[in-house]
Design an enzyme around this catalytic site. Structure first.
Site, PDB file in Angstrom:
ATOM      1  N   VAL A  11      -4.644   2.730   2.566  1.00  0.00           N
ATOM      2  CA  VAL A  11      -4.381   2.919   1.059  1.00  0.00           C
ATOM      3  C   VAL A  11      -5.382   4.276   1.151  1.00  0.00           C
ATOM      4  O   VAL A  11      -5.668   5.467  -0.303  1.00  0.00           O
ATOM      5  CB  VAL A  11      -5.248   1.462   0.457  1.00  0.00           C
ATOM      6  CG1 VAL A  11      -5.561   2.267  -0.967  1.00  0.00           C
ATOM      7  CG2 VAL A  11      -4.201   0.636   0.372  1.00  0.00           C
ATOM      8  N   ILE A 117       1.728  -1.481 -10.395  1.00  0.00           N
ATOM      9  CA  ILE A 117       1.151  -2.007 -11.936  1.00  0.00           C
ATOM     10  C   ILE A 117       0.734  -2.410 -12.418  1.00  0.00           C
ATOM     11  O   ILE A 117      -0.723  -2.860 -11.694  1.00  0.00           O
ATOM     12  CB  ILE A 117       1.867  -3.606 -11.266  1.00  0.00           C
ATOM     13  CG1 ILE A 117       3.354  -3.243 -10.701  1.00  0.00           C
ATOM     14  CG2 ILE A 117       2.797  -4.159 -12.994  1.00  0.00           C
ATOM     15  CD1 ILE A 117       4.096  -5.117 -10.190  1.00  0.00           C
ATOM     16  N   GLU A 171       1.984  -8.333   7.757  1.00  0.00           N
ATOM     17  CA  GLU A 171       0.616  -7.072   9.000  1.00  0.00           C
ATOM     18  C   GLU A 171       1.161  -8.322  10.146  1.00  0.00           C
ATOM     19  O   GLU A 171       1.928  -9.559  10.577  1.00  0.00           O
ATOM     20  CB  GLU A 171      -0.565  -8.593   8.547  1.00  0.00           C
ATOM     21  CG  GLU A 171      -1.509  -7.768   7.589  1.00  0.00           C
ATOM     22  CD  GLU A 171      -1.741  -5.752   7.353  1.00  0.00           C
ATOM     23  OE1 GLU A 171      -2.056  -5.597   8.737  1.00  0.00           O
ATOM     24  OE2 GLU A 171      -1.808  -5.476   6.527  1.00  0.00           O
ATOM     25  N   ASP A 182      -3.946 -14.566   0.206  1.00  0.00           N
ATOM     26  CA  ASP A 182      -3.843 -13.395  -0.830  1.00  0.00           C
ATOM     27  C   ASP A 182      -3.932 -13.242  -2.282  1.00  0.00           C
ATOM     28  O   ASP A 182      -4.558 -12.874  -2.621  1.00  0.00           O
ATOM     29  CB  ASP A 182      -2.743 -12.596  -0.470  1.00  0.00           C
ATOM     30  CG  ASP A 182      -2.449 -11.057  -1.156  1.00  0.00           C
ATOM     31  OD1 ASP A 182      -3.467 -10.448  -0.858  1.00  0.00           O
ATOM     32  OD2 ASP A 182      -1.348 -10.701  -1.983  1.00  0.00           O
ATOM     33  N   LYS A 186      -6.215 -12.743  -5.656  1.00  0.00           N
ATOM     34  CA  LYS A 186      -5.740 -11.997  -6.855  1.00  0.00           C
ATOM     35  C   LYS A 186      -5.751 -13.160  -8.062  1.00  0.00           C
ATOM     36  O   LYS A 186      -6.127 -12.525  -9.362  1.00  0.00           O
ATOM     37  CB  LYS A 186      -4.225 -11.695  -6.600  1.00  0.00           C
ATOM     38  CG  LYS A 186      -4.036 -10.697  -5.158  1.00  0.00           C
ATOM     39  CD  LYS A 186      -2.860 -10.518  -4.851  1.00  0.00           C
ATOM     40  CE  LYS A 186      -2.336  -8.919  -3.860  1.00  0.00           C
ATOM     41  NZ  LYS A 186      -1.349  -8.662  -3.314  1.00  0.00           N
TER      42      LYS A 186
END
Length: 370
Positions: A11, A117, A171, A182, A186
């Site tokens: 990133v 998004i 990963e 994850d 979120k």
């Protein structure tokens, strides 16, 4: 505006690529591990985030530290922090908002949820007019890729996971993705922003680690499609989130999301259902979300995160039908609607069934049945 990138992984490099296309954002330093230093551009000096000539701090590290320390340093100097680190934001967002209020900087977190998004932007915008009823969606591309490939290609879980790792979708240690961690992070962030509440914990959640090809065949035989979902609702001052695989009708919007894509539905009285679809991770989609946040700062168009009334997490708000494969006789614990081989349908149960079933049989497979 001068900026610092914290972390030079996938990133961080994406941010660098996109920033070079803009005249108004100048990457002055990149924070890296000590052994990766190549002064002055690449540095391990934490004080770079508090220098007077730095306006924006792009934080794209992994885990809680040193990310939390660096974010707090930057906010205490009034910097504008833009993060993609869902673990640290889900843990410390309340603290960051207090520092934002006290020192005049800002914290923006679009890239923490759903990658490219604009899901967070939608939550912050749409809730201004009326309380949102909730949202649901696919928030993890790795899990979606695995389930979609298993269902379409009749492949075993282990083979598809290896394929996902080879393609860079998973990963080397895929635990956060396949165990639901994850999506847990979120969902905590999304709940806070959607429902105007300080971070509320989610006590139980389920991933896809124990799914087998026999489960996939059974689900297909019953004309269902399986996806890993986060489902959240708000009722008055209470909220509920269920994070689990879900067997749904083939014509559902979320049932038709392919490969490693993400998709979400936001629910409200005014527009009923509003859908979003796109890349939920990856170098440029995630970097694009972060650079868009920077442009919001540049143009003084940041969507501020503001809390109102703290919400209580109430597991009883959603009671669903569950499909469970288990070698344990669940008749001893739940009223069984229907049984076929080692599969049980159990009606009208809240999310605590996840914890109970896993305690009874750690190898069980559990999913919502809709």
């Amino acid at each position: 505006m001068n900026a610092v990138i914290l972390g030079y992984g996938v990133v961080g490099k994406g941010i660098e690529i996109l920033a070079k296309t803009l005249d108004d954002i100048n990457i002055k330093y990149v924070y890296v591990r000590k052994e990766k230093e190549n002064l002055p551009y690449f540095s391990n000096n934490e004080d770079m985030v508090v220098q007077d000539d730095i306006d924006i701090v792009f934080e794209c590290l992994n885990g809680l530290e040193p990310a939390n320390t660096l974010i707090q340093k930057a906010l205490k100097k009034g910097k504008h922090v833009i993060s993609s680190n869902k673990a640290v934001v889900a843990t410390y967002l309340d603290t960051y908002l207090e520092l934002e209020k006290e020192y005049g900087g800002s914290i923006q977190v679009e890239a923490c949820v759903a990658g490219g998004i604009p899901f967070i932007d939608a939550l912050l915008k749409l809730k201004r007019l009326e309380p949102l009823q909730g949202y649901e969606g696919i928030f993890n591309g790795t899990s979606n890729y695995i389930l979609d490939s298993m269902q379409k290609n009749n492949l075993d879980f282990e083979d598809v996971l290896k394929e996902a790792q080879d393609k860079g979708y998973a990963e080397k240690d895929p635990s956060n993705d396949i165990d639901g961690v994850d999506v847990y992070y979120k969902t905590k962030i999304s709940n806070s922003l959607a429902f105007n509440t300080p971070i509320v914990d989610i006590p139980y959640y389920a991933g896809i680690r124990t799914i087998k090809m026999l489960d996939m065949k059974f689900i297909k035989m019953n004309n269902k499609v399986i996806r890993h979902l986060s489902i959240s609702r708000q009722i008055d001052d209470k909220i509920i989130s269920i994070i689990a695989p879900c067997c749904m009708d083939e014509n559902d919007f979320l049932a038709n999301v392919p490969s490693n894509y993400n998709a979400q539905k936001i629910l409200s009285h005014s527009f009923d259902t509003l859908g979003y679809y796109g890349q939920g991770a990856g170098q440029l989609p995630t970097a694009q979300a972060m650079v868009q946040n920077a442009l919001d700062t540049l143009e003084n168009k940041e969507r501020k995160i503001v809390y109102s009334t703290p919400k209580e997490f109430d597991t009883s708000l959603l009671k669903e039908t569950w499909l469970i494969r288990s070698d344990v006789s669940l008749e001893n614990y739940y009223p069984i609607q229907k049984k076929e081989a080692n599969y049980y349908w159990i009606e009208n149960q809240d999310m605590s069934i996840i914890k109970k079933v896993k305690e009874l049989d750690k190898n069980s497979f559990i999913a919502l049945w809709r």
